[in-house]
Design an enzyme around this catalytic site. Structure first.
Site, PDB file in Angstrom:
ATOM      1  N   CYS A 133       0.833  -1.202   0.000  1.00  0.00           N
ATOM      2  CA  CYS A 133       0.000   0.000   0.000  1.00  0.00           C
ATOM      3  C   CYS A 133       0.870   1.256   0.000  1.00  0.00           C
ATOM      4  O   CYS A 133       1.383   1.662   1.055  1.00  0.00           O
ATOM      5  CB  CYS A 133      -0.917  -0.016   1.218  1.00  0.00           C
ATOM      6  SG  CYS A 133      -1.970   1.435   1.331  1.00  0.00           S
ATOM      7  N   CYS A 136      -0.461   4.140   2.105  1.00  0.00           N
ATOM      8  CA  CYS A 136      -0.269   3.955   3.552  1.00  0.00           C
ATOM      9  C   CYS A 136       1.180   4.189   3.950  1.00  0.00           C
ATOM     10  O   CYS A 136       1.454   4.816   4.977  1.00  0.00           O
ATOM     11  CB  CYS A 136      -0.620   2.527   3.980  1.00  0.00           C
ATOM     12  SG  CYS A 136      -2.114   1.854   3.282  1.00  0.00           S
ATOM     13  N   ASP A 137       2.119   3.654   3.181  1.00  0.00           N
ATOM     14  CA  ASP A 137       3.501   3.558   3.659  1.00  0.00           C
ATOM     15  C   ASP A 137       4.508   4.424   2.909  1.00  0.00           C
ATOM     16  O   ASP A 137       5.665   4.516   3.320  1.00  0.00           O
ATOM     17  CB  ASP A 137       3.968   2.086   3.566  1.00  0.00           C
ATOM     18  CG  ASP A 137       3.111   1.175   4.432  1.00  0.00           C
ATOM     19  OD1 ASP A 137       2.615   1.657   5.464  1.00  0.00           O
ATOM     20  OD2 ASP A 137       2.936  -0.001   4.075  1.00  0.00           O
TER      21      ASP A 137
END
Ligand code: NAP
Length: 306
Positions: A133, A136-137
């Site tokens: 992701c 997300c990261d």
């Protein structure tokens, strides 16, 4: 007993739905497969984009969600759903231990899982540089070199997103052209800090505590090259957990259950929330939002039954 609502799944969507259902004083049970709440985020090392909890671990955030549901005295049932059918207007859920539960409505919040590459080092370094992701990261890799694996829309969009944050982005694709749409592919190819390695596959991800290098093989020349990267973003598809439900509700070609933001499927009384729903952005916050919207739709449906 016939419940007002059965929630299937206890990730962020299912737990948010449980909290809204209990606060609305509905009779509700939550069915969870692993006997552990949280869904995909349980294994997320750090969540830095859920408002109010910067840097929290996925496990800790899911524990907080679960504690909130427990505080409202939510009933959790452990088991894997093996069958889901309609009996008139009633929804009947059967578990692997043979037990059956009936309800006026169901919220399907079963999530999904990113497809894995299956190469050496991937599992060991998952959360330590291997990510599924970019949204997300990506921020953890500021000014570093990263690799994106895949050639679909998600891989190309992820690479464009990462190119804004990272020093260098290698896109590694097994063929000589992208599957992604032409417009975003052209945008990606115009970026100076992006290098596309065509006809190439990752054979191994190396590192002790964190990702350090990847071994890449060119399928046409059989040449092997090692690249220094701190992150590997794998974007080779996503699999929604919808198999059991697709025979009852409409899903798209990729298996996502079709519903808009109100979470209503094509079958009255069946709602869908979180990553298993057709949607633009699959995140904790959008899953939690779905949980709230699904229960609001459940209440509307139940009110109309009276
Ligand atoms: P996808 O379109 O199925 O692409 C997956 C990519 O991963 C493909 O390029 C595929 O290669 C590659 N791949 C699959 N297995 C692999 C393996 N084992 N090793 C190496 N590469 C592998 O999946 P997606 O990108 O996740 O997108 C999912 C759906 O959402 C698609 O229908 C997509 O169009 C849609 N979507 C649309 C938008 C948008 O319109 N803005 C944005 C995001 C997603 P091959 O090309 O060789 O098969």
């Amino acid at each position: 007993m016939v419940y007002d609502v059965i929630i299937i799944g206890s990730g962020p969507a299912g737990l948010a739905a449980a909290i809204y259902a209990k606060r609305a004083e509905l009779s509700v049970i939550v069915i969870e497969k692993a006997g552990l709440s949280g869904g995909q985020i349980i294994n997320t090392y750090e969540v830095d984009n859920y408002p109010g909890t910067p840097g929290i671990s996925g496990f800790e955030l899911s524990t907080k969600f679960r504690e909130h549901a427990d505080k409202l005295e939510t009933t959790f049932v452990n088991g894997e759903v093996t069958d889901f059918v309609l009996e008139g207007d009633l929804k009947v859920v059967t578990l692997d231990n043979g037990s059956q539960y009936k309800a006026k409505t169901v919220v399907i919040a079963t999530g999904g899982a990113p497809r894995h590459l299956g190469v050496e080092g991937e599992e060991k370094l998952s959360g330590m540089g291997v990510s599924y992701c970019a949204t997300c990261d990506g921020a953890f890799f500021k000014n570093k070199a990263v690799a994106v694996i895949g050639g679909g829309d998600v891989a190309v969009e992820d690479a464009i997103f990462l190119a804004r944050i990272c020093k260098q982005v290698y896109v590694i694709h097994r063929r000589d052209q992208f599957r992604a749409s032409k417009s975003i592919s052209s945008r990606l190819l115009a970026l100076e800090n992006v290098t596309v390695l065509w006809d190439s596959v990752v054979e191994k991800i190396n590192g002790n505590e964190n990702v350090e290098t990847i071994d890449v093989k060119n399928l046409k020349t059989s040449e092997n090259t090692s690249y220094d990267v701190a992150g590997v973003f794998i974007a080779v598809g996503y699999m929604p957990n919808s198999d059991i439900y697709k025979k009852v509700v409409a899903a798209d070609d990729a298996g996502y259950i079709i519903a808009g933001e109100n979470c209503e499927t094509n079958i009255p009384g069946i709602f869908v929330a979180g990553d298993v729903r057709t949607k633009e952005l699959r995140q904790i916050i959008t899953a939690a939002s779905d949980g709230a919207n699904a229960i609001t739709a459940v209440e509307r449906y139940l009110n109309n039954l009276e």
